[in-house]
Write a protein that holds these residues in place. Structure first.
Motif, short mmCIF file in Angstrom:
data_model
loop_
_atom_site.label_atom_id
_atom_site.label_comp_id
_atom_site.label_asym_id
_atom_site.label_seq_id
_atom_site.Cartn_x
_atom_site.Cartn_y
_atom_site.Cartn_z
N LEU A 24 1.02 1.86 -6.70
CA LEU A 24 1.89 2.02 -5.54
C LEU A 24 1.56 0.98 -4.48
O LEU A 24 0.39 0.70 -4.19
CB LEU A 24 1.75 3.43 -4.95
N ARG A 25 2.61 0.44 -3.88
CA ARG A 25 2.44 -0.58 -2.85
C ARG A 25 3.53 -0.39 -1.81
O ARG A 25 4.72 -0.35 -2.14
CB ARG A 25 2.50 -1.98 -3.46
N ALA A 26 3.15 -0.24 -0.56
CA ALA A 26 4.11 -0.07 0.54
C ALA A 26 4.61 -1.43 0.99
O ALA A 26 3.81 -2.28 1.41
CB ALA A 26 3.46 0.68 1.69
N VAL A 27 5.92 -1.64 0.91
CA VAL A 27 6.48 -2.94 1.27
C VAL A 27 7.37 -2.86 2.51
O VAL A 27 7.91 -3.87 2.94
CB VAL A 27 7.29 -3.52 0.09
N GLN A 28 7.52 -1.65 3.06
CA GLN A 28 8.34 -1.50 4.26
C GLN A 28 7.64 -2.17 5.45
O GLN A 28 6.42 -2.05 5.61
CB GLN A 28 8.55 -0.02 4.57
N ALA A 29 8.42 -2.87 6.27
CA ALA A 29 7.85 -3.47 7.48
C ALA A 29 7.46 -2.38 8.47
O ALA A 29 7.97 -1.26 8.42
CB ALA A 29 8.85 -4.44 8.11
N ALA A 83 -5.41 -3.43 16.27
CA ALA A 83 -3.96 -3.63 16.31
C ALA A 83 -3.29 -2.97 15.11
O ALA A 83 -2.23 -2.33 15.24
CB ALA A 83 -3.64 -5.12 16.34
N LEU A 84 -3.90 -3.10 13.94
CA LEU A 84 -3.34 -2.43 12.76
C LEU A 84 -3.38 -0.91 12.94
O LEU A 84 -2.42 -0.21 12.60
CB LEU A 84 -4.14 -2.83 11.51
N GLY A 85 -4.51 -0.41 13.47
CA GLY A 85 -4.59 1.03 13.72
C GLY A 85 -3.55 1.50 14.71
O GLY A 85 -2.97 2.59 14.55
N ALA A 86 -3.28 0.68 15.72
CA ALA A 86 -2.26 1.05 16.71
C ALA A 86 -0.88 1.10 16.07
O ALA A 86 -0.08 1.99 16.37
CB ALA A 86 -2.28 0.05 17.86
N ARG A 87 -0.58 0.16 15.19
CA ARG A 87 0.72 0.17 14.50
C ARG A 87 0.84 1.40 13.59
O ARG A 87 1.90 2.01 13.51
CB ARG A 87 0.90 -1.10 13.69
N ALA A 88 -0.26 1.72 12.92
CA ALA A 88 -0.23 2.90 12.05
C ALA A 88 -0.06 4.17 12.87
O ALA A 88 0.70 5.08 12.50
CB ALA A 88 -1.50 2.97 11.21
N ASP A 89 -0.76 4.25 14.00
CA ASP A 89 -0.60 5.42 14.87
C ASP A 89 0.84 5.53 15.36
O ASP A 89 1.40 6.63 15.44
CB ASP A 89 -1.54 5.31 16.07
N TYR A 90 1.43 4.39 15.72
CA TYR A 90 2.83 4.42 16.18
C TYR A 90 3.76 4.87 15.05
O TYR A 90 4.66 5.69 15.28
CB TYR A 90 3.26 3.03 16.66
N ALA A 91 3.54 4.36 13.84
CA ALA A 91 4.41 4.74 12.72
C ALA A 91 4.30 6.24 12.44
O ALA A 91 5.30 6.91 12.20
CB ALA A 91 4.04 3.94 11.48
N ARG A 92 3.07 6.77 12.48
CA ARG A 92 2.90 8.21 12.28
C ARG A 92 3.55 9.00 13.42
O ARG A 92 4.17 10.04 13.18
CB ARG A 92 1.42 8.55 12.16
N SER A 93 3.39 8.53 14.65
CA SER A 93 4.00 9.22 15.79
C SER A 93 5.52 9.19 15.70
O SER A 93 6.18 10.18 16.03
CB SER A 93 3.54 8.57 17.10
N LEU A 94 6.05 8.08 15.24
CA LEU A 94 7.50 7.99 15.08
C LEU A 94 7.99 8.97 14.01
O LEU A 94 9.01 9.63 14.17
CB LEU A 94 7.90 6.56 14.71
#
Length: 417
Positions: free
Chosen positions: A217-222, A390-401
């Motif tokens: 499995l590989r996540a390719v979504q931006a 920065a990666l952690g912040a993006r991941a936190d934002y994606a989870r929050s969204l």
């Protein structure tokens, strides 16, 4: 030749792994979730059970057929069995419900059927939130593994520069040892990131019931674009959520069941018809009719009525509790989303650019002997920390969204999945 053959074999294996990899967009992952997720499958079974309960509720009372033979003795006469003096009665009894009991059962069962359907949609809502979190956890693990691999490569270059300066007599062995330590730590971090990537693949694979393909499995979504929560949508979203709709539907079903309990005091009747054959009697063949009604001499269903009333109040309490949970979940998700978006904006706006420029300048200066090894290592550590944050912040934002979208998901939105 041995080395060349080994390189060719490794390249072939890498190419095969790349071909076998399952690149998943978020939409494709949602499609797998709807088809394969085990929690959703269990919720479907509950819906099917509710469908069967409605069939049961629609059933009418069955008729009863009975055959009774009396007056049997040694002096019943001779001849065939139908000519002997034996009294035989063939009877059929049909109960009839009164007080609208069947209609009330159907209404209550239909309400519980709708509630089970909304329960399924609520499970889907929760699983979609978990999916988005697991999906972007995988993307975070992928990007983190790539970042740490690049960081290890950069430390390799720094170590090479330090060794050149050592040979030129421009750097002390102790400083080279410091670079060596950071180089080894970078290698360890890169290996740990690979293990974290495997765990993220396993977590996502479980949600999609694709455990056998987890390592592919590989996540390719931006990473999702930044958006803010609409505070005005909180109140509107509460009543449209499937868990709130299910709780409200159960209140309606409880009211129907309360009416059904009260309707039990309306007496049902049983009508019967019989055919009697008694040779030697006058007449030999006769018909008769019967009527039966229950007498409430021992129990008048007061307990059933009281229980139904209590169940209705319990359903009202559950509705109030679900609404409160929904309101809190929406408010919390909105606050988390806004905070996560602001954090990503700060990283994109200044932090990442400044850290990159500082590290590049330090590497250039160190390679020419303009700064000490401690300064270049400090710049490299800062860049690594900022990139990971920065990666952690993006991941936190994606989870929050994902949590925000799940918190405000309506029945209509989920039914379209």
């Amino acid at each position: 030749m041995v080395r060349l053959s080994l390189c060719i074999a490794l390249a072939a294996l890498a190419l095969a792994a790349k071909v076998q990899a399952r690149d998943l967009t978020l939409a494709e992952a949602e499609s797998f979730l709807v088809r394969n997720n085990r929690d959703l499958q269990a919720a479907r079974r509950a819906t099917e059970s509710a469908d069967a309960q409605r069939v049961i509720a629609a059933a009418r009372p069955n008729a009863t057929l009975s055959v009774n033979t009396t007056s049997i003795s040694n002096n019943t006469g001779s001849g065939s069995l139908s000519q002997r003096q034996i009294d035989t009665v063939l009877r059929i009894d049909q109960p009839f419900e009164r007080g609208g009991k069947r209609e009330l059962r159907l209404d209550a069962a239909a309400g519980l059927q709708r509630a089970a359907r909304h329960d399924y949609l609520d499970v889907l809502r929760q699983q979609l939130a978990l999916l988005q979190g697991a999906y972007y956890d995988l993307k975070l693990a992928q990007d983190k593994a790539q970042t740490l691999a690049e960081n290890a490569e950069l430390f390799s270059g720094t170590l090479s520069a330090a060794e050149r300066r050592l040979k030129a007599g421009d750097l002390a062995p102790a400083d080279v040892a410091k670079v060596q330590v950071d180089y080894e730590r970078a290698q360890n971090d890169a290996r740990s990131a690979q293990a974290e990537l495997a765990r993220a693949q396993i977590t996502l694979a479980y949600l999609l019931a694709l455990e056998a393909e987890a390592r592919e499995l590989r996540a390719v979504q931006a990473w999702p674009a930044l958006e803010r929560a609409d505070a005005a949508a909180v109140e509107e979203a509460i009543d449209a959520r499937p868990d709130v709709v299910a709780a409200r539907t159960r209140v309606e079903a409880a009211e129907k069941l309360r009416e059904l309990a009260r309707a039990q005091r309306t007496r049902d009747i049983t009508l019967g018809a019989q055919y009697e054959h008694f040779p030697g009697n006058a007449p030999v063949n006769s018909v008769g009719f019967g009527f039966a009604v229950p007498l409430f001499t021992g129990y008048d269903f007061a307990g059933d009525i009281q229980k139904a009333e209590v169940d209705r109040y319990a359903a009202l309490d559950a509705l109030a509790r679900v609404r409160a949970v929904a309101r809190n979940e929406l408010a919390r998700a909105a606050a988390d989303l806004s905070a996560a978006a602001e954090r990503v904006e700060r990283f994109d706006g200044s932090l990442l650019g400044a850290a990159n420029r500082s590290a590049q300048a330090s590497e250039f200066a160190f390679s020419r002997g303009a700064i000490s090894v401690l300064e270049v290592l400090d710049a490299r550590r800062t860049l690594r920390a900022v990139r990971l944050e920065a990666l952690g912040a993006r991941a936190d934002y994606a989870r929050s969204l994902g949590a925000w979208r799940a918190a405000q998901a309506s029945v209509q939105t989920l039914e379209a999945k």
